[in-house]
Motif scaffolding. Sequence first.
Motif, PDB file in Angstrom:
ATOM      1  N   GLY A 176      43.638  47.311  29.392  1.00  0.00           N
ATOM      2  CA  GLY A 176      42.490  46.591  29.954  1.00  0.00           C
ATOM      3  C   GLY A 176      42.928  45.416  30.809  1.00  0.00           C
ATOM      4  N   GLY A 177      43.927  44.665  30.317  1.00  0.00           N
ATOM      5  CA  GLY A 177      44.417  43.509  31.068  1.00  0.00           C
ATOM      6  C   GLY A 177      45.011  43.915  32.409  1.00  0.00           C
ATOM      7  N   GLY A 178      45.715  45.045  32.432  1.00  0.00           N
ATOM      8  CA  GLY A 178      46.270  45.558  33.680  1.00  0.00           C
ATOM      9  C   GLY A 178      45.170  45.955  34.657  1.00  0.00           C
ATOM     10  N   LEU A 179      44.188  46.713  34.162  1.00  0.00           N
ATOM     11  CA  LEU A 179      43.085  47.167  35.012  1.00  0.00           C
ATOM     12  C   LEU A 179      42.278  45.983  35.537  1.00  0.00           C
ATOM     13  N   GLY A 180      41.962  45.028  34.650  1.00  0.00           N
ATOM     14  CA  GLY A 180      41.189  43.853  35.050  1.00  0.00           C
ATOM     15  C   GLY A 180      41.925  43.025  36.094  1.00  0.00           C
ATOM     16  N   SER A 181      43.238  42.901  35.936  1.00  0.00           N
ATOM     17  CA  SER A 181      44.036  42.109  36.881  1.00  0.00           C
ATOM     18  C   SER A 181      44.078  42.770  38.259  1.00  0.00           C
ATOM     19  N   VAL A 182      44.189  44.103  38.286  1.00  0.00           N
ATOM     20  CA  VAL A 182      44.184  44.823  39.563  1.00  0.00           C
ATOM     21  C   VAL A 182      42.824  44.663  40.244  1.00  0.00           C
ATOM     22  N   LEU A 183      41.753  44.730  39.440  1.00  0.00           N
ATOM     23  CA  LEU A 183      40.400  44.545  39.968  1.00  0.00           C
ATOM     24  C   LEU A 183      40.247  43.147  40.582  1.00  0.00           C
ATOM     25  N   ARG A 184      40.808  42.146  39.874  1.00  0.00           N
ATOM     26  CA  ARG A 184      40.760  40.762  40.377  1.00  0.00           C
ATOM     27  C   ARG A 184      41.504  40.634  41.708  1.00  0.00           C
ATOM     28  N   TRP A 185      42.685  41.252  41.767  1.00  0.00           N
ATOM     29  CA  TRP A 185      43.483  41.199  42.994  1.00  0.00           C
ATOM     30  C   TRP A 185      42.737  41.893  44.140  1.00  0.00           C
ATOM     31  N   TRP A 186      42.116  43.038  43.826  1.00  0.00           N
ATOM     32  CA  TRP A 186      41.425  43.838  44.837  1.00  0.00           C
ATOM     33  C   TRP A 186      40.194  43.104  45.382  1.00  0.00           C
ATOM     34  N   ILE A 187      39.356  42.567  44.495  1.00  0.00           N
ATOM     35  CA  ILE A 187      38.158  41.835  44.923  1.00  0.00           C
ATOM     36  C   ILE A 187      38.565  40.559  45.656  1.00  0.00           C
ATOM     37  N   GLY A 188      39.607  39.892  45.175  1.00  0.00           N
ATOM     38  CA  GLY A 188      40.112  38.699  45.851  1.00  0.00           C
ATOM     39  C   GLY A 188      40.539  39.011  47.284  1.00  0.00           C
ATOM     40  N   SER A 189      41.190  40.165  47.482  1.00  0.00           N
ATOM     41  CA  SER A 189      41.624  40.568  48.823  1.00  0.00           C
ATOM     42  C   SER A 189      40.430  40.845  49.728  1.00  0.00           C
ATOM     43  N   ILE A 190      39.414  41.536  49.183  1.00  0.00           N
ATOM     44  CA  ILE A 190      38.226  41.870  49.979  1.00  0.00           C
ATOM     45  C   ILE A 190      37.498  40.598  50.414  1.00  0.00           C
ATOM     46  N   VAL A 191      37.299  39.673  49.466  1.00  0.00           N
ATOM     47  CA  VAL A 191      36.607  38.427  49.796  1.00  0.00           C
ATOM     48  C   VAL A 191      37.444  37.627  50.800  1.00  0.00           C
ATOM     49  N   GLY A 192      38.770  37.606  50.603  1.00  0.00           N
ATOM     50  CA  GLY A 192      39.654  36.864  51.492  1.00  0.00           C
ATOM     51  C   GLY A 192      39.649  37.375  52.925  1.00  0.00           C
ATOM     52  N   GLU A 193      39.388  38.684  53.084  1.00  0.00           N
ATOM     53  CA  GLU A 193      39.337  39.258  54.434  1.00  0.00           C
ATOM     54  C   GLU A 193      38.073  38.845  55.177  1.00  0.00           C
ATOM     55  N   ARG A 194      36.993  38.597  54.419  1.00  0.00           N
ATOM     56  CA  ARG A 194      35.695  38.343  55.046  1.00  0.00           C
ATOM     57  C   ARG A 194      35.318  36.874  55.105  1.00  0.00           C
ATOM     58  N   TYR A 195      35.875  36.089  54.215  1.00  0.00           N
ATOM     59  CA  TYR A 195      35.506  34.682  54.144  1.00  0.00           C
ATOM     60  C   TYR A 195      36.747  33.827  54.359  1.00  0.00           C
ATOM     61  N   HIS A 196      36.673  32.904  55.294  1.00  0.00           N
ATOM     62  CA  HIS A 196      37.857  32.110  55.612  1.00  0.00           C
ATOM     63  C   HIS A 196      37.622  30.619  55.431  1.00  0.00           C
ATOM     64  N   GLY A 197      36.582  30.277  54.670  1.00  0.00           N
ATOM     65  CA  GLY A 197      36.298  28.864  54.432  1.00  0.00           C
ATOM     66  C   GLY A 197      37.260  28.248  53.439  1.00  0.00           C
TER      67      GLY A 197
END
Lengths: 129, 133
Positions: free
Chosen positions: A12-33
């Motif tokens: 679970g910790g592995g899956l959750g961490s990958v999800l965090r990295w993935w969502i963080g990347s998506i938000v980082g691509e769209r928001y630059h504030g």
Amino acid sequence: MKPLDVVWVGLGGGLGSVLRWWIGSIVGERYHGEFPLGTFLINISGSFIIGYLSVLFGVDWHHRYGAALNALVLTGVLGGYTTFSSMQLDAAKLAGKTRGGLAATYLLLSVTVGLFAAGLGAALGRAQG
Amino acid sequence: MIKIVALVFAGGAVGAVLREVAMLTVPNLMHGFPLDILVANLLAAFMLGFVTALHIRRTVSDAVNSLIGTGLTGGLSTFSSFAYGTTVLATASTQGALVAFAYVVTSLVLGYIAVIVGMKLGAWPPLSSAGQN
């Protein structure tokens, strides 16, 4: 701790961490504030879901290990998905760029909205349960 | 991409198991103060500050930063248990609300100090005086 619990928490910790990295990347691509929006959204959504699922699973948050579902989802996935350390690092980076006010606002906003989200999730769980 | 996913997964898995170990071995303080989660969060904040500072000066690679910085410290620390634990404490009783308040303040203040100490330690000694070019 049972050997199987370790497997569930780790998975679970592995899956959750990958999800965090993935969502963080998506938000980082769209928001630059300057506001650390990715970590903020991750922590708030994770707080809502843990409140909701904890009530739904009917567990005392302090004694939740033992059951595989709790180990996998609550301790593993949601613990790996949300992060306390990145929140503090984001704040320290902002303060280092002489944006101490924004850093303090970010920390206080994360906690207040996070607590509200957890309470809201729990209330929703109780309403359904 | 696949490599980063594997590193973050492995680090996150180890971090979450370490947090479980903390939950099983660190005793709670009186009145339900969640010392186990606080210890996991402080340790993770310190490690993240340290690894980030080392990564900035290129002492550790991108791969190690993904494994430890993104994976392990993120898996070890948790915001969801912090938030939900606080709401459970705060709504239990008046005393619980005071403990919850103390828990939030110590987590924020000590967590911030932990990440700063980690960053300072990781940035020391300065590259110029360490004889590196």
